[in-house]
Motif scaffolding. Structure first.
Motif, short mmCIF file in Angstrom:
data_model
loop_
_atom_site.label_atom_id
_atom_site.label_comp_id
_atom_site.label_asym_id
_atom_site.label_seq_id
_atom_site.Cartn_x
_atom_site.Cartn_y
_atom_site.Cartn_z
N SER A 55 32.40 41.27 -125.55
CA SER A 55 31.88 41.65 -126.87
C SER A 55 30.77 42.69 -126.76
O SER A 55 30.67 43.59 -127.59
N GLY A 56 29.90 42.56 -125.75
CA GLY A 56 28.81 43.52 -125.58
C GLY A 56 29.33 44.92 -125.34
O GLY A 56 28.79 45.90 -125.85
N LEU A 57 30.41 45.03 -124.55
CA LEU A 57 31.00 46.33 -124.27
C LEU A 57 31.88 46.80 -125.42
O LEU A 57 31.94 48.00 -125.73
N TYR A 58 32.56 45.86 -126.09
CA TYR A 58 33.53 46.23 -127.13
C TYR A 58 32.90 47.05 -128.26
O TYR A 58 33.52 48.00 -128.76
N SER A 74 25.19 44.08 -125.67
CA SER A 74 25.20 45.24 -126.56
C SER A 74 23.87 45.98 -126.51
O SER A 74 23.83 47.22 -126.45
N TYR A 75 22.77 45.22 -126.55
CA TYR A 75 21.45 45.84 -126.51
C TYR A 75 21.20 46.53 -125.17
O TYR A 75 20.68 47.64 -125.11
N PHE A 76 21.61 45.88 -124.08
CA PHE A 76 21.41 46.44 -122.74
C PHE A 76 22.15 47.76 -122.59
O PHE A 76 21.60 48.75 -122.08
N LEU A 77 23.40 47.79 -123.06
CA LEU A 77 24.16 49.04 -122.98
C LEU A 77 23.56 50.11 -123.88
O LEU A 77 23.49 51.28 -123.50
N GLY A 78 23.12 49.72 -125.07
CA GLY A 78 22.51 50.68 -125.97
C GLY A 78 21.26 51.31 -125.39
O GLY A 78 20.97 52.49 -125.62
N ALA A 79 20.53 50.53 -124.59
CA ALA A 79 19.28 51.03 -124.02
C ALA A 79 19.48 51.86 -122.76
O ALA A 79 18.61 52.65 -122.37
N THR A 80 20.64 51.69 -122.10
CA THR A 80 20.82 52.33 -120.79
C THR A 80 21.99 53.31 -120.71
O THR A 80 22.07 54.08 -119.76
N GLU A 139 24.58 52.88 -113.51
CA GLU A 139 23.87 51.65 -113.13
C GLU A 139 24.22 50.50 -114.07
O GLU A 139 24.40 49.35 -113.63
N ALA A 140 24.33 50.81 -115.38
CA ALA A 140 24.64 49.77 -116.36
C ALA A 140 26.03 49.18 -116.13
O ALA A 140 26.21 47.95 -116.09
N PHE A 141 27.04 50.03 -115.97
CA PHE A 141 28.40 49.54 -115.74
C PHE A 141 28.50 48.78 -114.43
O PHE A 141 29.20 47.76 -114.34
N THR A 142 27.83 49.28 -113.40
CA THR A 142 27.87 48.59 -112.11
C THR A 142 27.24 47.21 -112.20
O THR A 142 27.78 46.23 -111.67
N ALA A 143 26.09 47.13 -112.89
CA ALA A 143 25.43 45.84 -113.05
C ALA A 143 26.30 44.86 -113.81
O ALA A 143 26.43 43.68 -113.44
N PHE A 144 26.94 45.33 -114.89
CA PHE A 144 27.84 44.48 -115.67
C PHE A 144 28.99 43.97 -114.81
O PHE A 144 29.31 42.78 -114.82
#
Length: 517
Positions: free
Chosen positions: A313-316, A468-474, A481-486
């Motif tokens: 959902s966060g990525l969607y 969602s917030y994490f992706l929006g911020a990064t 880095e964001a995709f790798t961490a996820f």
């Protein structure tokens, strides 16, 4: 098919009666006697409609918000609040609905809440400003929260233990339909130029779009009027005498004839259910979730559900924007999506041109989104076919590991089409939620099951909000880095399943304390 089952059922009943002259059966024996037929299929279909309704109410505004942007004068912050409002409502009320579901009943809670959620959703379509829209989307979320997890308890309890996991997986297929239906309806309706006046409000396509996604919930509510309450809940809450008529009714639906033909005339009384009435009883039951043997189950299942929702959902919510960036980039075949996103951000930051209020969405986003839903549907169907053959834990771990790897790959592969395919594969992690629900539902006793599922999904939606917030911020400047961490976090979370206890052991320990399943 049912005639053969009925003959076999009658023979088994005669044999059982010879060995058991009092014709007293325990609950599981009696439930098996009801067979598997019409009522099970109807419960499965109705539960699927409820899951479809919850999904459409949760994410539907993401398709309508662009069309409403100019009319309601929405900025990016406003759109974020509108999209989050339903999720916030679900999170805020999950505990309350879990308590009510365990005290009043699964069907008794879902039926009125579904109807009222449709009412508030339709009211939200008449919003004339952003805050009216946010408030009524929040209230809608509060009401669909009643069904978002309780439906899994109801669906599982209306099936025998041997068919429970497959039933939950098949019901969850309907969730994927929302990702086909919503973009399809948006494609057909929202671009329309028609309008008409209703009272003092100008009705435009996006408002009518909201009305249409309420239809599955209202259809489910209508069918629920004719379905019984969960017999497992009635056994735990009111005793064998309340559960037996429902089992007889299920037998009648599946085999025809009448309720009097049900071979079980008496349910054996188990030990008195260890529960207290009122809110103090709910607090006591919740306390059990943080004590052995349930503590380990709660920790693993809730962290796992957080991870599932964080990725899926966060990525969607960002995928339409990412797809739009890929489709509009002239060099998407040679660079990574992260470079595309960064270039778009830098160009937007350096531009001083004043933009007029208009939406610029590539039309190809809609068919790609529908294709994504088709992939989800196929994944859910595969889960339904193979979950009992492969095993719940093995299938869950396999899906999450592959989706985690796909998330990392999507950020680094230098080809737009390949990156899109990997993004779709990563989003299939959402399908693992139904497997996790099937794993978890077995270990929680009846009087705690709805509460446990509601809290688990509440934690999951907290993961969606955080993701969602994490992706929006990064995403703009730290995409790789964001995709790798996820991806790494998702794949690594499967290690937790190594420590999942045997359900039989947990059930035995809880039954020794007086709790029933």
């Amino acid at each position: 098919m049912l005639d053969k089952q009925q003959v076999r059922n009658g023979e088994d009943a005669e044999s059982a009666e010879k060995l058991n002259p009092s014709n007293e059966h325990n609950f599981e024996e009696a439930f098996e006697q009801t067979g598997h037929g019409k009522i099970n299929h109807l419960v499965l279909f109705t539960s699927g409609l409820i899951m479809l309704n919850v999904s459409m109410e949760s994410v539907g505004m993401s398709y309508a918000i662009t069309a409403a942007e100019c009319e309601l004068q929405l900025n990016s912050k406003d759109k974020g609040l509108v999209n989050a409002a339903a999720f916030i409502g679900i999170i805020c009320t999950s505990f309350v609905w879990g308590y009510l579901g365990d005290r009043l009943g699964r069907r008794a809670v879902m039926l009125p809440a579904i109807v009222m959620s449709a009412v508030f959703s339709i009211i939200s379509s008449f919003a004339t400003n952003v805050w009216m829209l946010i408030v009524f989307r929040f209230l809608t979320g509060c009401l669909i929260s009643a069904s978002s997890a309780t439906v899994y308890a109801y669906l599982g309890e209306m099936h025998a233990n041997s068919k429970r996991a497959a039933a939950i997986a098949w019901g969850s297929v309907f969730i994927s339909f929302s990702f086909i239906i919503l973009p399809g309806l948006a494609w057909l309706i929202i671009p329309g130029k028609w309008s008409f006046t209703l009272g003092y409000i100008q009705i435009v396509p996006w408002r009518a779009f909201v009305w249409l996604w309420c239809a599955p919930g209202l259809a489910a509510a209508l069918i629920l009027l004719f379905l019984p309450e969960s017999p497992r809940f009635l056994l735990a809450a009111k005793g064998p005498d309340a559960a037996l008529p429902v089992l007889a009714k299920m037998y009648e639906w599946n085999y025809g004839g009448s309720e009097e033909d049900f071979p079980v005339k008496k349910l054996a009384s188990s030990s008195e259910e260890a529960r207290s009435s009122g809110f103090s009883g709910a607090v006591k039951n919740v306390g059990l979730m943080f004590k052995a043997p349930l503590l380990r189950c709660v920790f693993i299942s809730h962290i796992s559900m957080f991870t599932v929702f964080m990725l899926s959902s966060g990525l969607y919510v960002w995928v339409p924007d990412i797809l739009n960036s890929i489709l509009r980039s002239p060099s998407s075949q040679n660079i990574t999506i992260c470079q595309i996103i960064k270039d778009k951000f830098l160009n937007a930051s350096s531009s001083l041109e004043v933009q007029s209020c208009q939406s610029e969405v590539s039309v190809a986003v809609f068919p790609i989104s529908m294709s994504m839903g088709a992939v989800f549907a196929l994944t859910y169907l595969a889960i339904g076919f193979f979950i009992n053959k492969i095993g719940r834990k093995t299938m869950y771990c396999g899906i999450m590991f592959v989706c985690g790897a796909a998330t990392v790959g999507a950020a680094w592969v230098p080809h737009g089409a390949a990156a899109t395919a990997l993004l779709i594969l990563a989003l299939c992690s959402g399908c693992a939620a139904s497997i996790l629900a099937a794993i978890a539902v077995d270990v929680f006793p009846t009087t705690l099951r709805a509460m446990a599922m509601c809290v688990m999904y509440m934690v999951g939606r907290g993961g969606a909000a955080m993701g969602s917030y994490f992706l929006g911020a990064t995403l703009d400047l730290h995409c790789h880095e964001a995709f790798t961490a996820f991806g790494v976090f998702t794949a690594a979370s499967t290690i937790l399943m190594i420590f999942w206890p045997k359900p039989e052991k947990v059930r035995g320990q809880m039954e020794d304390k007086g709790y029933t399943y």
